[in-house]
Write an enzyme that holds these catalytic residues in place. Sequence first.
Site, mmCIF file in Angstrom:
data_model
loop_
_atom_site.group_PDB
_atom_site.id
_atom_site.type_symbol
_atom_site.label_atom_id
_atom_site.label_comp_id
_atom_site.label_asym_id
_atom_site.label_seq_id
_atom_site.Cartn_x
_atom_site.Cartn_y
_atom_site.Cartn_z
ATOM 1 N N ARG A 2 -3.124 -25.734 -33.304
ATOM 2 C CA ARG A 2 -2.801 -24.900 -34.454
ATOM 3 C C ARG A 2 -1.519 -25.156 -35.247
ATOM 4 O O ARG A 2 -0.559 -24.684 -35.437
ATOM 5 C CB ARG A 2 -2.639 -23.447 -33.931
ATOM 6 C CG ARG A 2 -4.008 -22.650 -33.538
ATOM 7 C CD ARG A 2 -4.442 -22.141 -34.742
ATOM 8 N NE ARG A 2 -5.725 -21.723 -34.523
ATOM 9 C CZ ARG A 2 -6.319 -20.851 -33.894
ATOM 10 N NH1 ARG A 2 -5.581 -19.861 -33.636
ATOM 11 N NH2 ARG A 2 -7.513 -20.457 -33.679
ATOM 12 N N ARG A 61 -0.279 -20.072 -39.551
ATOM 13 C CA ARG A 61 0.558 -19.074 -40.084
ATOM 14 C C ARG A 61 2.166 -19.012 -39.816
ATOM 15 O O ARG A 61 2.828 -18.516 -40.493
ATOM 16 C CB ARG A 61 0.137 -17.809 -39.554
ATOM 17 C CG ARG A 61 -1.338 -17.493 -40.648
ATOM 18 C CD ARG A 61 -1.714 -15.869 -40.555
ATOM 19 N NE ARG A 61 -1.305 -15.364 -39.067
ATOM 20 C CZ ARG A 61 -2.263 -15.239 -38.111
ATOM 21 N NH1 ARG A 61 -3.588 -15.406 -38.852
ATOM 22 N NH2 ARG A 61 -2.343 -14.651 -36.899
ATOM 23 N N ARG A 72 -2.397 -19.150 -48.293
ATOM 24 C CA ARG A 72 -3.299 -17.937 -47.788
ATOM 25 C C ARG A 72 -2.886 -16.925 -48.722
ATOM 26 O O ARG A 72 -4.067 -16.107 -48.700
ATOM 27 C CB ARG A 72 -2.718 -17.873 -46.416
ATOM 28 C CG ARG A 72 -3.801 -18.800 -45.560
ATOM 29 C CD ARG A 72 -5.107 -18.487 -45.374
ATOM 30 N NE ARG A 72 -5.599 -17.276 -44.362
ATOM 31 C CZ ARG A 72 -5.876 -16.235 -44.669
ATOM 32 N NH1 ARG A 72 -6.277 -16.028 -46.097
ATOM 33 N NH2 ARG A 72 -6.120 -15.321 -43.787
ATOM 34 N N ASP A 118 -12.446 -24.142 -39.059
ATOM 35 C CA ASP A 118 -12.521 -23.135 -37.896
ATOM 36 C C ASP A 118 -13.677 -23.838 -36.981
ATOM 37 O O ASP A 118 -14.681 -24.335 -37.658
ATOM 38 C CB ASP A 118 -12.754 -21.943 -38.482
ATOM 39 C CG ASP A 118 -12.566 -21.006 -36.973
ATOM 40 O OD1 ASP A 118 -11.401 -20.866 -36.681
ATOM 41 O OD2 ASP A 118 -13.509 -20.275 -36.511
ATOM 42 N N TYR A 121 -19.043 -15.919 -29.373
ATOM 43 C CA TYR A 121 -18.621 -15.224 -30.578
ATOM 44 C C TYR A 121 -19.878 -14.659 -31.287
ATOM 45 O O TYR A 121 -20.087 -13.605 -31.694
ATOM 46 C CB TYR A 121 -18.109 -16.342 -31.637
ATOM 47 C CG TYR A 121 -16.337 -16.274 -31.429
ATOM 48 C CD1 TYR A 121 -15.576 -15.165 -31.693
ATOM 49 C CD2 TYR A 121 -16.102 -17.406 -30.827
ATOM 50 C CE1 TYR A 121 -14.215 -15.376 -31.324
ATOM 51 C CE2 TYR A 121 -14.772 -17.691 -30.756
ATOM 52 C CZ TYR A 121 -13.734 -16.741 -30.751
ATOM 53 O OH TYR A 121 -12.489 -16.780 -30.623
HETATM 54 O O1 CP3 Z 1 -4.233 -26.844 -36.593
HETATM 55 C C1 CP3 Z 1 -5.341 -26.909 -35.760
HETATM 56 O O2 CP3 Z 1 -5.267 -26.656 -34.640
HETATM 57 C C2 CP3 Z 1 -6.535 -27.013 -36.729
HETATM 58 C C3 CP3 Z 1 -7.227 -26.005 -37.218
HETATM 59 C C4 CP3 Z 1 -7.832 -24.875 -36.384
HETATM 60 C C5 CP3 Z 1 -7.927 -23.759 -36.658
HETATM 61 N N1 CP3 Z 1 -8.809 -23.077 -35.531
HETATM 62 C C6 CP3 Z 1 -7.349 -23.030 -37.800
HETATM 63 C C7 CP3 Z 1 -7.258 -21.519 -38.039
HETATM 64 C C8 CP3 Z 1 -8.526 -25.246 -35.161
HETATM 65 C C9 CP3 Z 1 -8.753 -26.533 -34.438
HETATM 66 C C10 CP3 Z 1 -9.382 -23.784 -34.836
HETATM 67 C C11 CP3 Z 1 -10.155 -23.875 -33.510
HETATM 68 C C12 CP3 Z 1 -10.561 -22.420 -33.122
HETATM 69 N N2 CP3 Z 1 -10.803 -21.349 -33.827
HETATM 70 C C13 CP3 Z 1 -10.499 -22.185 -31.799
HETATM 71 C C14 CP3 Z 1 -10.456 -23.202 -30.664
HETATM 72 C C15 CP3 Z 1 -8.955 -23.392 -30.371
HETATM 73 C C16 CP3 Z 1 -8.253 -22.207 -29.685
HETATM 74 O O3 CP3 Z 1 -7.292 -21.457 -30.338
HETATM 75 O O4 CP3 Z 1 -8.792 -21.571 -28.543
HETATM 76 C C17 CP3 Z 1 -10.826 -20.783 -31.676
HETATM 77 C C18 CP3 Z 1 -11.135 -19.862 -30.304
HETATM 78 C C19 CP3 Z 1 -11.030 -20.274 -33.123
HETATM 79 C C20 CP3 Z 1 -11.600 -18.829 -33.677
HETATM 80 C C21 CP3 Z 1 -10.251 -18.237 -34.304
HETATM 81 N N3 CP3 Z 1 -10.387 -18.609 -35.713
HETATM 82 C C22 CP3 Z 1 -9.102 -17.512 -33.956
HETATM 83 C C23 CP3 Z 1 -9.015 -17.322 -32.378
HETATM 84 C C24 CP3 Z 1 -8.397 -17.529 -34.938
HETATM 85 C C25 CP3 Z 1 -6.927 -16.704 -34.894
HETATM 86 C C26 CP3 Z 1 -7.106 -15.447 -35.377
HETATM 87 C C27 CP3 Z 1 -5.603 -14.662 -35.844
HETATM 88 O O5 CP3 Z 1 -5.499 -14.271 -36.835
HETATM 89 O O6 CP3 Z 1 -4.692 -14.955 -34.926
HETATM 90 C C28 CP3 Z 1 -9.083 -18.130 -35.919
HETATM 91 C C29 CP3 Z 1 -8.407 -18.222 -37.335
HETATM 92 C C30 CP3 Z 1 -7.856 -19.336 -37.804
HETATM 93 N N4 CP3 Z 1 -8.364 -20.697 -37.273
HETATM 94 C C31 CP3 Z 1 -6.465 -19.387 -38.201
HETATM 95 C C32 CP3 Z 1 -6.181 -20.728 -38.491
HETATM 96 C C33 CP3 Z 1 -5.081 -21.640 -39.010
HETATM 97 C C34 CP3 Z 1 -5.705 -18.406 -38.690
HETATM 98 C C35 CP3 Z 1 -6.224 -17.918 -40.308
HETATM 99 C C36 CP3 Z 1 -5.462 -17.360 -41.224
HETATM 100 O O7 CP3 Z 1 -4.822 -18.060 -42.096
HETATM 101 O O8 CP3 Z 1 -5.552 -15.958 -41.213
#
Ligand code: CP3
Length: 344
Positions: free
Chosen positions: A23, A27, A36, A72, A147
């Site tokens: 990540r 954000r 965003r 994602d 999911y």
């Molecule tokens: O920088 C990076 O790591 C690359 C991008 C990345 C994202 N998601 C961007 C993202 C990667 C590798 C992921 C993988 C992902 N997505 C996983 C595996 C990694 C982990 O965290 O265990 C999982 C479980 C997800 C599912 C997911 N998508 C979650 C739990 C969330 C967060 C929700 C939140 O608001 O906290 C997302 C959304 C997400 N994926 C965001 C980002 C930058 C936030 C989205 C936003 O801009 O609102």
Amino acid sequence: MNHVFLKAARKEAVPYTPVWYMRQAGRYQPEYRAIREKHSFFDISHQPELCARVTSLPVKQLGVDAAILFADIMTPLKARGLSVDIVEGVGPVIPDPVRSGSDLAKLGELVPERDVPYVLETVERLRKQLEVPLIGFAGAPFTLASYLIEGGPSKDYHRTKAFMYRRPDDWAAIMNHLAEMTVRYLKAQIDAGAAAIQVFDSWVGALSSEDYRTYIMPAMVGIFSALKETEAVTIYFAAGAAHLLHEWNELPVDVLSIDWRTSPAAVRGRGIAKVLQGNLDPALLLAPLPLLKERARRLLDETNGIPGFIFNLGHGVFPEVRPETLKALTDFIHDYSKTLREQV
Ligand code: CP3
């Protein structure tokens, strides 16, 4: 090209410990929040120019040794027509969860060139622009299925486990389908220019070793065996899964990405010889800087004698983290790990 990350992943000697953060694009960055405001999450991934910019921003700002594709884990499923929303503070939400093997089969096969051309174009752009390797990624079958079946995040995965125990044939079909999709998706990212790939099995630690072996491992062996045909470095991540390390050690994967609950020395003590990645508690990014540095220093001291270590967090960066903190941590890791090597 800075190859320190790839060298460490192959257990070769490196001048300093490479670092990147799960990540690292997200954000906590004011620039990301500004983007965003104008674009939804999936909007960004559909626009290769913008998506490449979001991917490379942390590389420029932090000086990390690898970039990770911005997407994602649900991206390929959404591309096949699954209805999924990313809800802030929650994660992926699926309004119409999967209730049978045939629900998933209806989505059909992923043909990356047809279904996710924007992902491949982003990777191609990044291959030309970046001075560090690009890590492609995908979600692992269990984590994706959790999911799909729960309809969103879960604490205990009861629905997923009930499905797995009660309908083992349907479960195997789902794992198979998701494993095949993942191989196609990752191979296409590698062909387009990803030098490494990470498979995120974030929630698989919810299973016992026995259930992991029975219900999950065949799919993981299939994925990593297929990727062995490529040149790419492979990494496997889960949180809270140290009890699965012996199973992981049998997988044809290069790097194990561990969380903070187990120390790398303890992992080595259990006879795990693979390259390790991790494992600072991301909550330490909210601690006073001296404490953060002290913990990072201890981790580097502990892993200095271990060939093949990649510094990362045990899980993703929180939105509350200040970018300056991550920059200071990155500089510290590079500088301190250089001095450690000079002492030898
Ligand atoms: O920088 C990076 O790591 C690359 C991008 C990345 C994202 N998601 C961007 C993202 C990667 C590798 C992921 C993988 C992902 N997505 C996983 C595996 C990694 C982990 O965290 O265990 C999982 C479980 C997800 C599912 C997911 N998508 C979650 C739990 C969330 C967060 C929700 C939140 O608001 O906290 C997302 C959304 C997400 N994926 C965001 C980002 C930058 C936030 C989205 C936003 O801009 O609102």
